[in-house]
Design an enzyme around this catalytic site. Structure first.
Site, PDB file in Angstrom:
ATOM      1  CG  HIS A  32      -9.013  -3.600   1.543  1.00  0.00           C
ATOM      2  ND1 HIS A  32      -8.129  -3.195   0.565  1.00  0.00           N
ATOM      3  CD2 HIS A  32      -8.219  -4.027   2.560  1.00  0.00           C
ATOM      4  CE1 HIS A  32      -6.888  -3.379   0.955  1.00  0.00           C
ATOM      5  NE2 HIS A  32      -6.921  -3.883   2.178  1.00  0.00           N
ATOM      6  CG  HIS A  39      -4.700  -0.485   5.326  1.00  0.00           C
ATOM      7  ND1 HIS A  39      -6.082  -0.509   5.247  1.00  0.00           N
ATOM      8  CD2 HIS A  39      -4.261  -1.650   4.782  1.00  0.00           C
ATOM      9  CE1 HIS A  39      -6.446  -1.644   4.662  1.00  0.00           C
ATOM     10  NE2 HIS A  39      -5.363  -2.350   4.374  1.00  0.00           N
ATOM     11  CG  HIS A  66      -7.566  -5.938   6.810  1.00  0.00           C
ATOM     12  ND1 HIS A  66      -6.836  -7.013   6.321  1.00  0.00           N
ATOM     13  CD2 HIS A  66      -7.223  -4.881   6.011  1.00  0.00           C
ATOM     14  CE1 HIS A  66      -6.091  -6.629   5.287  1.00  0.00           C
ATOM     15  NE2 HIS A  66      -6.302  -5.336   5.089  1.00  0.00           N
ATOM     16  CD  GLU A 111      -3.023  -1.147   0.186  1.00  0.00           C
ATOM     17  OE1 GLU A 111      -3.030  -0.246  -0.669  1.00  0.00           O
ATOM     18  OE2 GLU A 111      -3.825  -2.092   0.193  1.00  0.00           O
TER      19      GLU A 111
HETATM   20  O1  2HA Z   1      -0.420  -5.112   3.787  1.00  0.00           O
HETATM   21  O2  2HA Z   1      -3.478  -5.000   4.090  1.00  0.00           O
HETATM   22  O3  2HA Z   1      -3.998  -3.802   1.833  1.00  0.00           O
HETATM   23  C1  2HA Z   1      -1.439  -5.957   3.434  1.00  0.00           C
HETATM   24  C2  2HA Z   1      -2.676  -5.177   3.199  1.00  0.00           C
HETATM   25  C3  2HA Z   1      -2.887  -4.620   1.861  1.00  0.00           C
HETATM   26 ZN    ZN Z   2      -5.370  -4.233   3.541  1.00  0.00          ZN
END
Ligand code: 2HA
Ligand code: ZN
Length: 273
Positions: free
Chosen positions: A208, A136, A138, A113
């Site tokens: 995502h 970032h 999840h 990313e």
């Molecule tokens: O680094 O989450 O979006 C792995 C991820 C890519």
């Molecule tokens: Zn990711």
């Protein structure tokens, strides 16, 4: 040198935040990535220059010219960064023309990313210079929100989710963004994120994950916790078959007024559709 790297940089904050991301189950396996922009005076002289091969960026990031980024490595796990951050985080310098980067120290394979991190950091230098940190990750309940058809509209999403707990909208008066689906690691994802981050501190990436930004990594994590809590309330109510209408508008406005956030709240989503 390795010891110096660990001592000089705020790697302990990366470690602390990554431990939480792993513990919360948000950054499963190799999921998620972080970056932090450093000022010149935070970089000791021996690490200011590098003779490694410049790597071309997919787009010019001229605001970042000559600036330094700490960024997590590709394929690294949050639970490993928590214990040995110096192995999984790299120091990079953006070239003077903003067209490439050079690896300086630590991990030398930046996250997939990288386009989003560079483009968002570039936007920060331009319009929000006190913002330096990007996470970032999840988070399950936030990703689940991106599956709800009406939440494709970020205003509908924000008004519903941040109206479920009295402090959520106070923390995030500008609301939450929600980008349409983009391929992970793509330039398109980076470009849309950099545009949206002018207006918001937390953005959902459709099907995502989430991108959160702050003046520090802990600040970015704080905001994810606030939004995830609100999402947990949403899913708890949904599974109990209870209405998700949340606070009365009058009570919400009273709270925004008390904390001096009415302007920011009212301006949210007026900047763009
Ligand atoms: O680094 O989450 O979006 C792995 C991820 C890519
Ligand atoms: Zn990711």
């Amino acid at each position: 040198m390795n010891d110096n790297f660990a001592e000089i940089y705020p790697l302990d904050e990366f470690a602390e935040v990554c431990e939480w991301l792993a513990f919360k189950g948000w950054s499963e396996a190799e999921g998620g990535n972080l970056s932090l922009r450093l000022e010149q005076d935070q970089v000791p002289d021996p690490l200011k220059e590098s003779d490694t091969e410049p790597v071309k960026l997919p787009l010019n990031v001229k605001e970042l010219a000559g600036k330094y980024l700490l960024i997590t490595g590709s394929g690294t796990r949050s639970r490993d960064i928590a214990t040995e951050p110096q192995n999984d985080i790299g120091l990079y310098r953006i070239s003077d023309d903003g067209a490439s980067y050079q690896w300086i120290f630590g991990n030398d394979k930046p996250t997939s990313e990288m386009p989003s991190h560079c483009l968002v950091q570039n936007e920060f230098v331009k319009s929000r210079p006190d913002y330096k940190a990007i996470i970032h990750t999840h988070p399950t309940k936030l990703i689940s929100l991106t599956h709800v058809a009406e939440f494709k509209d970020p205003k509908v999403l924000s008004d519903c989710i941040l109206g479920l707990q009295s402090e959520a909208r106070i923390q995030l008066p500008e609301g939450i963004g929600h980008l349409p689906f983009c391929v992970p690691g793509s330039l398109e994802l980076g470009l849309l994120s950099a545009e949206e981050i002018k207006h918001r501190n937390v953005i959902l990436w459709n099907m995502h994950g989430a991108l959160s930004v702050g003046t520090s990594l802990n600040h970015a994590l704080d905001q994810l916790e606030v939004v995830e809590k609100a999402a947990e309330i949403y899913w708890t109510l949904r599974s109990a078959g209870l209405p998700t209408g949340g606070m009365e508008q009058e009570d919400l406005l009273k709270s925004m007024d008390f904390f001096g956030r009415v302007d920011r709240y009212e301006k949210a989503f007026k900047d763009k559709k």
